[in-house]
Structures are given as C-alpha cells and as structure tokens.
Design a protein around this motif. Structure first.
Motif, PDB file in Angstrom:
ATOM      1  N   MET A  97       0.815  -1.217   0.000  1.00  6.84           N
ATOM      2  CA  MET A  97       0.000   0.000   0.000  1.00  6.84           C
ATOM      3  C   MET A  97       0.850   1.269   0.000  1.00  6.84           C
ATOM      4  SD  MET A  97      -2.862  -1.289  -0.365  1.00  6.84           S
ATOM      5  CE  MET A  97      -3.560   0.349  -0.559  1.00  6.84           C
ATOM      6  N   ARG A 100       0.925   3.461  -3.262  1.00  4.68           N
ATOM      7  CA  ARG A 100      -0.354   3.824  -3.872  1.00  4.68           C
ATOM      8  C   ARG A 100      -0.635   5.323  -3.917  1.00  4.68           C
ATOM      9  NH1 ARG A 100      -2.479   0.314  -7.372  1.00  4.68           N
ATOM     10  NH2 ARG A 100      -2.401  -1.822  -6.575  1.00  4.68           N
ATOM     11  N   SER A 106      -0.554  11.613  -6.752  1.00  5.84           N
ATOM     12  CA  SER A 106      -1.268  10.368  -7.035  1.00  5.84           C
ATOM     13  C   SER A 106      -0.274   9.254  -7.311  1.00  5.84           C
ATOM     14  CB  SER A 106      -2.190  10.550  -8.242  1.00  5.84           C
ATOM     15  OG  SER A 106      -1.395  10.731  -9.418  1.00  5.84           O
ATOM     16  N   GLN A 107      -0.793   8.035  -7.351  1.00  9.69           N
ATOM     17  CA  GLN A 107       0.071   6.893  -7.655  1.00  9.69           C
ATOM     18  C   GLN A 107       0.741   7.078  -9.009  1.00  9.69           C
ATOM     19  OE1 GLN A 107      -1.939   3.130  -7.442  1.00  9.69           O
ATOM     20  NE2 GLN A 107      -0.314   2.029  -8.512  1.00  9.69           N
ATOM     21  N   GLU A 108       0.015   7.593  -9.988  1.00 12.58           N
ATOM     22  CA  GLU A 108       0.552   7.779 -11.332  1.00 12.58           C
ATOM     23  C   GLU A 108       1.615   8.870 -11.349  1.00 12.58           C
ATOM     24  OE1 GLU A 108      -2.966   5.588 -11.269  1.00 12.58           O
ATOM     25  OE2 GLU A 108      -2.676   7.651 -10.529  1.00 12.58           O
ATOM     26  N   TYR A 157      -4.818   6.421  -0.010  1.00 12.38           N
ATOM     27  CA  TYR A 157      -5.261   5.474  -1.027  1.00 12.38           C
ATOM     28  C   TYR A 157      -6.769   5.311  -0.902  1.00 12.38           C
ATOM     29  CZ  TYR A 157      -4.385   2.653   3.174  1.00 12.38           C
ATOM     30  OH  TYR A 157      -4.336   2.208   4.463  1.00 12.38           O
ATOM     31  N   SER A 158      -7.354   4.888  -1.993  1.00  8.76           N
ATOM     32  CA  SER A 158      -8.803   4.717  -2.033  1.00  8.76           C
ATOM     33  C   SER A 158      -9.171   3.297  -1.624  1.00  8.76           C
ATOM     34  CB  SER A 158      -9.321   4.995  -3.438  1.00  8.76           C
ATOM     35  OG  SER A 158      -8.848   4.008  -4.343  1.00  8.76           O
ATOM     36  N   GLN A 161      -8.384   1.014  -4.497  1.00  6.48           N
ATOM     37  CA  GLN A 161      -6.966   0.657  -4.537  1.00  6.48           C
ATOM     38  C   GLN A 161      -6.645  -0.393  -3.471  1.00  6.48           C
ATOM     39  OE1 GLN A 161      -5.435   4.712  -4.083  1.00  6.48           O
ATOM     40  NE2 GLN A 161      -4.335   4.475  -6.030  1.00  6.48           N
ATOM     41  N   THR A 164      -8.022  -3.785  -4.515  1.00  3.27           N
ATOM     42  CA  THR A 164      -7.239  -4.317  -5.647  1.00  3.27           C
ATOM     43  C   THR A 164      -5.913  -4.886  -5.176  1.00  3.27           C
ATOM     44  OG1 THR A 164      -8.234  -2.749  -7.194  1.00  3.27           O
ATOM     45  CG2 THR A 164      -6.116  -3.714  -7.824  1.00  3.27           C
ATOM     46  N   GLU A 165      -5.227  -4.155  -4.263  1.00  4.40           N
ATOM     47  CA  GLU A 165      -3.937  -4.626  -3.781  1.00  4.40           C
ATOM     48  C   GLU A 165      -4.080  -5.866  -2.917  1.00  4.40           C
ATOM     49  OE1 GLU A 165      -0.118  -4.630  -4.399  1.00  4.40           O
ATOM     50  OE2 GLU A 165      -1.411  -3.028  -5.156  1.00  4.40           O
TER      51      GLU A 165
END
Length: 788
Positions: A97, A100, A106-108, A157-158, A161, A164-165
C-alpha cells in the motif's frame, strides 16, 4: 516486493552462513562522527549518525562510488508485530500500500517522477522489519527525500486501490505456494510455535489474506501505529555531502510526528516433545527432508546465535564431511542447507536436504542424525573454526562493493536497535566462539524437545524413516568411551620402512548367493576408490612423492588391505589410508570402473590368457561343490553384473568390522602416530556387524573325477588334488610344508617333480605342488604371507 524466506534467500543464506547471517556495524549517538576504534571491527566505513527531536535516526555514509546514492528506510514492523488474531500478513500487505500515492501526489504522478529520474525502487518485508529502498543519482537526492518523506507522512489510497492490492497479495501468496520450500516453511512454523507470532510467515495465513479486502479501517490504524519516526531510520549511502544531507532530512522529515504505540510480543513457551509432518506434493518435484529445532535470538550480547552459525558451517557447510559425502561424493542429495536466519526473538534452525531420489531417505536421514550426534559428542577443529571466521570476515568485506550493498546491509542491522554497531558486535561475538562453544550450542539447541521432522514428496507417505528416535540416547551412547574390538600385532622396530596391514577375518566365503565377487569388489573400493574427502586421483597424486602404496588382497576367509611408506611420511600417508578405510568415497563412477575391471580380470586375464591359473581355479571349484570355497575369489561375471553399490556398502558395514580385524604393524612407526591410528579405528570403524556364514568341512570325495576345459589354445594345463583339513595353525602344517617343498614349490626349479618331468624328460614348462589355495601364481613364487 520480496519476502525473506524466498528460495533465493534460502540458498544464499545457507551457503554463506555466517557472513550472510551476521550483518555489520559502527557507532554513534546524536551528532557524533565515527572514528575507527579497533582493527577488529568488520564495518569500518566512516558514518555520521544523528537523531532528530522526533526520534528518527539518520545515518549518512559518504562513499567513493561516483554519482550513485542508495536511500534505505527500515521500519521496525514485520510479521512479528502482527499479534491480533486475523491480522497475519498485514505488515507485508501494507508494504504494497505504500506505493499507492499520497495526499500530494497520485500513484501515477509518483511513478512518473521516479521514472523521470531513473530511480530503481522496491521494498521487502521480513519477520522483524520492513525496508524501503531506492537507488538514484546524487543530483536527485533532495527530490527523493521529499518524495519518501511525503509518503511516510501523507500516505493516501482509495478503497478501490486497497481492495485491488489485497487481491494482488493473494495472488502473490498463491504464486509462492508453488514452491515446495515455501510450503515447508509454512507448515513447520505453524506447528513449531503456539504463541509467538513467528508462527505465521510474512505472507500470513491464507484465511487472513482472503479477509484483507475487508480491513480498510484497520489499515489506517496500522499505518498510524507503526509508521512513526521513533520506529524508523533513514540511511543515505553514496556520493553526497554529509552536512547537506542531514539538513535535507531534517527539512523533509523533521515535522513527522512521534507516536506512542507499543505492543507486547507473546513469549513462546518451552517446547515439549517432537513432531513429524509429511507434505504430499501433487506435482513433480525432488523430495525434501528436514530436521528443525528451536533457535536463538540474534542478540550479540550473548554467544548463542554466533555459536549456532559456527556449528552450521563446521558440520553442515560446503566443506563439511556430510556435505562432501551426500552432495559431492554419493550425490544422494543435490542441496544441503543449514538455515537459521537472524531474528529479534528466538527463531528456528533448519537442516534441510533436497534428495535426488526418494529411495535415499533412509541414508540421508541417518547421515543427518550421525552428524548431529557428532556435533554434540565431539569437539570441532579449532583450525577449521579459524578458517570459517576468516572467510566470514573477508566475505563480508567483499560484499560491500557498492553503495546499495552498504545501504542494504545497514538496513538489515539497524532495524534491531537502530545502531550500525550491531554488526561489529555480532562479528566480535563470532570471533570469540570456541570449539567448546560450538559443542555447547549443539547440546543446547539440537535436542529432542521441539524437534520437528518434515518430509515433502509426491508419495503419500515415507515409510523408510520415522521420528521415533531419541537424540539424547544416541548422544549418550556416542559419548561413552569406545573399547577397541580388534587385535593388534605390534612388530615395530627400527626400520625406516613402515608396513601396516589391516587384516579382516572375512572374505569371498561370505559373499551372498548370487553376489559372488562382492568381497573382492568391496576391498577394491576401499583401496582404489578414494575416500569421502579425496578422489583416488588425489590420493595417488599425494602418494607419488612418498613412493608409498595402499592395496588389497583377498582369500577365501581373509581380506588384507596393506601398504608401505617411509617413516618420514607415515603421518601424511596414514591420514590418506585411514580416510579411505574409515570414510570410503563410495562414488558411483569408481564403483562402475572397478566392477568393470573385476569382470575383465575374470573374462580376459583368467579365462582367455592364463590356462595355468584357470586350471587351478576349475580344480578348486570341483573340489568344493556347493561350498563357500567353490567360487573364484573375484566372483562370477554374471553375479558381478548384478552387484550394486548398496551391496558394497552393506558388506562394508557388516563384514569389515573391528570384531573381524587384526592390525599388523612393522617398522619405526612413531608411538603417537600408532595411537592416532588405533584411536581412529576404535572411534570410527563399525565395532560388530552381521554374523558370518559358518564354513563347514569340505564335501567328501569318492572315486575319481575328471573335468576337461576345452579351449582354442596350444598349451595344456593339468591340475589335480583333493581337500585336506589342515591350515597354518594345524600341527601337521610344517611337515606338509616340507613335503610340498620336496615335490616342488611354485616356480622352483630345484625340486623333485621339476627335475624328473621337465629336466629329465622335457615334457613341460613346470611342475609344482601346493598344500593351500594359491591364486595369482603368475606374479609370486611364495604364498601370500598374511593370507591363507
């Protein structure tokens, strides 16, 4: 991401103990510059360590590797801290995490900035800590410190996210479950511990992993508890300015708020009893055998862990007897590990073998037990300990060949008490370990209580071994003073030429039905097959400048292995000979070579090219039908084809024993060398073996019998005779010897038969008389002095 107990880590740690398992150090407090204190330290790189007001430890190491910087941030949380039910594996999950994104990036965006500067970033979780590391060029130092400080303070983190992780972590668990070793570790740890959190691996229990998508709120709590400056260190290693680096760390990490959370780690109760577990593996894999014991903490203020590491290298390392035997010589296993990773609390000691065949379980199991008993009942060689200590130090120095390696090493030791000096303390403890300490550790830790035997194979069960044994009883038996069961014929004198004869009262007469030739082949394996530590090529090379030899002869009820050496080389020669006799190599390639030679000796040297010897052997066979003396000493070619290396090992164990041995000595062999030889035989050679086959009287003969062996050859050989109940100890032996001498000793031209048949009438080449078995007559004129 990586976990400590990956297969790669296992192989490296097992091969490099203790240099991989004992890390490194230096020392400082607050704003203190490192100074070299003594030459005994292994980590001598200057470093500057400071502690910020919020409790964050900052360690800066300036190196000469141009342009490169390694940033390591170890956090004192691992699977050890997962004390709450249902939360196993969370430290590792949270490591995921941390990538993220944050409130600011943001992660990106975070990934794009890393890509822009060409940074190499990753993280890993262990039982005791989680480490985040990134390597980059020095001009990006401030940006990287800013990014790392941001995610350690402003992680965001959402829920999407998070879920998903969580699924990705489950995928990682399932991927790792394809490894037999991972399954073995999981099984062992779950059963070895009942209270301590080392009971689960860093991945956690599967049921907890499957519930991770529901733990969003707990993840915030986990971050708030553990990701705090007083539990963290920032380590910067590379081409940096020390003062500027500290200023940047202060700038970006100085506002990080100290926490106050602590947890009591459950104390594991003392182990009672033993366990055995079998893992049936569905897919194709090599079998595994493991013996697992309770271990020690890595605390360098006590000697336990260092003594255990040293014990592992001495008795199970790549230069150990058992490794050379099982892996190199007999190749019963393709890998042998002694694995006991450093840990904050007492962990486990794994002795693991990966077998080349399931049929090897019994022999490998016995070899492992014998080695454990040896470690507990004997004293290690201090010279070997010195070599291991030296190798550990130089291996450690060689490993620090770049800034990232130095940083990774520091992260692995700073996580204990946030002080680099931990590694120097460990190596100082290792350097102080003695042979007595190694034996003490073996007797404290390699014990029955807490012992787990684990097997993994495609089979439903392993029937050839069981866990029903007591190490305590085996050690007690091994610790009893051994009493020699053999005889010694001491004829030492002042001669410079030393002869030693190991005469065993057994021989081809004890060959099992269908295995004729086994005694001779076993003798050849001992004198011409090398030892566990040296090939026959190495032994022959060592004996060449000594002009020494070691060879074997066999008779019906005797095996002689004898040799000669000058007294000045006796000690070195005895070492080679005793290793061959007491620790045979028993290599498959030597076995095939010597068996082929023995078959060729029968088929070619005897049957095709030596009519005189062939005639005598056919006569002996006809005189003793159905009797143990019926067979040729070298055996039957068809029987030899069926003999296996296991047959040789069995004959060695059962027949070449102290109870059957007489050691003969002549020449000026020093008393201390003689005593060394006898002590080794007493302590290492099997005392008593199987009961021997009773040798009955020769079959009674009636009438006259003629056997004609037809061959496409010009010469003719005639042999005739009958059995007699006389041997060299019989009262009529001397009289018969005189009669035999009168008729004609072998190759004697001054005898009655020779004079009457050859000299007077020219009828043949020679005429000889015998009163005992006389093989190999082409190469001697008198019977073998110590056989008969």
């Amino acid at each position: 991401m990586k976990t400590l107990l990956s297969m790669v880590s296992l192989l490296v740690l097992a091969a490099c103990t203790p240099s991989q398992q004992v890390k490194q150090s230096n020392q400082q407090a607050k704003v203190k510059s490192q100074e070299v204190k003594s030459d005994s330290r292994v980590f001598t790189q200057p470093y500057d360590m400071r502690e910020l007001d919020n409790g964050l430890k900052v360690i800066v190491v300036k190196t000469d590797y141009p342009g490169v910087v390694s940033l390591q941030i170890p956090v004192q949380t691992g699977s050890r801290n997962e004390v709450e039910p249902g939360k196993s594996g969370f430290a590792h999950f949270f490591e995921h995490m941390m990538f993220r994104g944050t409130e600011n990036f943001s992660q990106e965006q975070y990934r794009a900035m890393l890509k822009e500067v060409g940074a190499d970033q990753n993280a890993y979780t262990t039982d005791d800590y989680t480490n985040y590391h990134v390597t980059f060029i020095n001009e990006d130092l401030e940006r990287m410190l800013m990014l790392e400080a941001d995610r350690f303070q402003n992680l965001k983190y959402s829920e999407a996210q998070f879920k998903t992780e969580a699924l990705a972590v489950k995928g990682e668990y399932l991927k790792n479950s394809a490894s037999p070793f991972n399954k073995l570790f999981e099984t062992v740890r779950k059963n070895a511990f009942t209270e301590h959190t080392y009971r689960h691996t860093t991945m956690g229990f599967l049921e907890d992993i499957e519930d991770m998508p529901n733990q969003l709120e707990y993840s915030y709590e986990f971050f708030d508890r553990w990701y705090r400056p007083e539990k963290t260190a920032v380590i910067v290693v590379g081409d940096v300015d020390v003062q500027n680096t500290h200023a940047l760390v202060e700038q970006y990490f100085g506002e990080w708020q100290r926490g106050d959370y602590s947890v009591d780690i459950p104390v594991e109760p003392a182990a009672i009893g033993t366990q055995s577990h079998h893992i049936e593996w569905e897919s194709e894999t090599l079998p595994i055998l493991g013996l697992v014991f309770r271990g020690a903490t890595a605390d360098p203020s006590i000697k336990d862990k260092s003594a255990i590491d040293m014990m592992g290298q001495v008795y199970f390392g790549q230069n150990s007897d058992v490794y050379q035997d099982l892996v190199v010589s007999r190749q019963l296993v393709d890998a042998l590990f002694f694995y006991t990773p450093d840990s904050k609390d007492p962990g486990l000691i794994y002795i693991l073998a990966r077998l080349t065949d399931q049929e090897n379980y019994a022999e490998v199991h016995q070899a492992m037990l014998d080695t454990i008993v040896k470690a507990r009942s004997s004293m290690a060689d201090e010279n070997k300990l010195d070599d291991i200590k030296s190798a550990a130090r130089y291996s450690f120095a060689n490993s620090l060949d770049n800034s990232e390696a130095i940083g990774d090493m520091l992260a692995s030791v700073v996580q204990y008490n946030r002080d680099p000096e931990f590694i120097n303390q460990q190596y100082a403890q290792l350097d102080a370990i003695t042979a007595a300490d190694v034996k003490w550790a073996a007797n404290k830790y390699l014990v029955d209580d807490g012992r787990i035997m684990v097997t993994l194979a495609q089979a439903e069960a392993i029937e050839s071994i069981n866990n029903d044994f007591s190490l305590a009883e085996k050690v007690a038996a091994a610790s009893q003073p051994k009493v020699a069961q053999y005889q010694v014929t001491d004829m030492t004198n002042t001669s410079d030429i030393v002869d030693v004869n190991f005469l065993f009262n057994t021989g081809p007469a004890q060959d099992p039905t269908g295995k004729k030739g086994l005694a001779a082949l076993t003798a050849s394996m001992l004198t011409n097959g090398g030892s566990a530590s040296k090939s026959i090529k190495d032994i022959q090379k060592a004996m060449l400048p000594m002009a020494a030899y070691f060879a074997s002869q066999v008779d019906k009820e005797m095996i002689s292995m004898s040799g000669r050496v000058h007294r000045e080389k006796a000690e070195e020669w005895l070492g080679l000979v005793l290793d061959s006799l007491l620790n045979p190599g028993f290599r498959e390639d030597d076995f095939k070579r010597l068996k082929t030679q023995q078959i060729n000796n029968i088929q070619t040297d005897l049957k095709q090219t030596n009519d005189e010897e062939l005639g005598k052997e056919v006569l002996y066979q006809k005189l003793y039908p159905g009797h143990p003396y019926e067979s040729l000493n070298l055996g039957h070619a068809a029987d030899l084809e069926s003999i296996t290396l296991d047959d040789v090992k069995a004959f060695y164990r059962e027949q070449l024993t102290q109870a059957n041995l007489n050691v003969g000595i002549t020449g000026n062999l020093a008393a201390e060398q003689q005593q060394m030889m006898l002590d080794r035989i007493t302590n290492e050679l099997n005392a008593i073996g199987a009961d021997k086959v009773v040798i009955e009287s020769a079959p009674a003969l009636s009438g006259r019998h003629v056997t004609i062996v037809e061959k496409q050859t010009i010469p003719t050989a005639v042999s005739f005779g009958f059995p007699i109940e006389v041997n060299r100890s019989h009262e009529d032996w001397v009289a018969l010897w005189l009669v035999r001498s009168f008729f004609g000793e072998h190759r004697n031209s001054n005898s009655f038969l020779y004079e009457r048949i050859r000299e007077a009438r020219g009828m043949n080449y020679g005429n000889y008389a015998y009163i005992e078995y006389f093989p190999a007559g082409m190469y001697r004129t008198q019977p073998a002095a110590n056989l008969g």
